[in-house]
Write a protein that holds these residues in place. Structure first.
Motif, PDB file in Angstrom:
ATOM      1  N   ALA A 290       0.838  -1.203   0.000  1.00  0.00           N
ATOM      2  CA  ALA A 290       0.000   0.000   0.000  1.00  0.00           C
ATOM      3  C   ALA A 290       0.873   1.252   0.000  1.00  0.00           C
ATOM      4  N   ALA A 291       1.967   1.234   0.757  1.00  0.00           N
ATOM      5  CA  ALA A 291       2.881   2.381   0.798  1.00  0.00           C
ATOM      6  C   ALA A 291       3.470   2.655  -0.584  1.00  0.00           C
ATOM      7  N   GLU A 292       3.824   1.601  -1.304  1.00  0.00           N
ATOM      8  CA  GLU A 292       4.361   1.770  -2.661  1.00  0.00           C
ATOM      9  C   GLU A 292       3.304   2.359  -3.595  1.00  0.00           C
ATOM     10  N   GLY A 293       2.071   1.878  -3.489  1.00  0.00           N
ATOM     11  CA  GLY A 293       0.991   2.438  -4.296  1.00  0.00           C
ATOM     12  C   GLY A 293       0.774   3.910  -3.996  1.00  0.00           C
ATOM     13  N   LEU A 294       0.822   4.270  -2.718  1.00  0.00           N
ATOM     14  CA  LEU A 294       0.663   5.675  -2.319  1.00  0.00           C
ATOM     15  C   LEU A 294       1.795   6.539  -2.877  1.00  0.00           C
ATOM     16  N   ARG A 295       3.014   6.010  -2.856  1.00  0.00           N
ATOM     17  CA  ARG A 295       4.156   6.742  -3.399  1.00  0.00           C
ATOM     18  C   ARG A 295       3.970   6.993  -4.890  1.00  0.00           C
ATOM     19  N   ARG A 296       3.514   5.975  -5.596  1.00  0.00           N
ATOM     20  CA  ARG A 296       3.306   6.103  -7.040  1.00  0.00           C
ATOM     21  C   ARG A 296       2.210   7.122  -7.360  1.00  0.00           C
ATOM     22  N   ILE A 297       1.135   7.098  -6.600  1.00  0.00           N
ATOM     23  CA  ILE A 297       0.049   8.058  -6.818  1.00  0.00           C
ATOM     24  C   ILE A 297       0.511   9.467  -6.472  1.00  0.00           C
ATOM     25  N   ALA A 298       1.346   9.605  -5.458  1.00  0.00           N
ATOM     26  CA  ALA A 298       1.877  10.930  -5.084  1.00  0.00           C
ATOM     27  C   ALA A 298       2.648  11.546  -6.247  1.00  0.00           C
ATOM     28  N   GLU A 299       3.336  10.732  -7.033  1.00  0.00           N
ATOM     29  CA  GLU A 299       4.063  11.241  -8.202  1.00  0.00           C
ATOM     30  C   GLU A 299       3.094  11.836  -9.231  1.00  0.00           C
ATOM     31  N   LEU A 300       1.946  11.190  -9.411  1.00  0.00           N
ATOM     32  CA  LEU A 300       0.938  11.722 -10.335  1.00  0.00           C
ATOM     33  C   LEU A 300       0.459  13.086  -9.850  1.00  0.00           C
ATOM     34  N   TYR A 301       0.208  13.175  -8.553  1.00  0.00           N
ATOM     35  CA  TYR A 301      -0.274  14.435  -7.973  1.00  0.00           C
ATOM     36  C   TYR A 301       0.800  15.523  -8.004  1.00  0.00           C
TER      37      TYR A 301
END
Length: 183
Positions: A71-82
């Protein structure tokens, strides 16, 4: 636009949006799926733009509860989009679309591959597996913002605008009449 209906059923959305053809930004509520059907009453199929904030929220729930590295990795990846969205905020639709195609699309493709790999590794019955499956179900709509520079990455701006209306409606439920929601 805010329109009151007795419930959140897809038939209410279909009635409200009769004659509408275009892109509809929304959360992942499955009641709206009927709007994407070619046989939709009152118009052609609606293009759905799903909300990345809702996808992020699903992973955040798991991370906060379980401390999941996935989940932390998914959050990191989404943060890059934002991060990219923050840099292009305020630009015109054409400029946003160009930036998204050049910078964001490869990250979304990578996220999709990562999502598929994680779904293969994790039981779909686990809390994380359920959240990943939910994101997977919305995958096409999560990519809509990459094809149209007018579409936002999430529905946060609209949700923030209607929150006071929804809270007032909820607080007024004691009045006991549906007519109060139509005012």
């Amino acid at each position: 636009m805010f329109t009151y209906a007795l419930g959140r059923a897809g038939q209410n959305a279909e009635q409200i949006l009769q004659g509408f053809d275009g892109t509809l930004q929304l959360d992942g509520y499955t009641g709206y799926n009927r709007l994407t059907r070619p046989s939709r009453k009152g118009g052609g199929p609606v293009t759905v733009a799903h909300c990345w904030a809702h996808a992020r929220r699903k992973l955040k729930e798991v991370f906060d509860r379980d401390g999941s590295e996935i989940a932390a990795e998914g959050l990191r990846r989404i943060a890059e989009l934002y991060r990219i969205e923050g840099e292009i905020r305020g630009m015109g639709p054409g400029q946003r679309l160009s930036a998204r195609q050049a910078r964001t699309a490869p990250l979304v493709t990578s996220f999709g591959e990562w999502l598929q790999n994680q779904r293969c590794r994790i039981s779909s019955k686990s809390r994380l597996g359920e959240k990943l499956t939910n994101i997977h179900r919305q995958w096409d709509g999560l990519q809509t913002f990459l094809r149209d520079g007018r579409v936002e990455i999430d529905s946060n701006a609209v949700e923030n605008l209607i929150r006071p209306i929804a809270l007032t409606r909820k607080n007024a439920l004691f009045a006991g009449r549906d007519e109060g929601g139509r005012i």
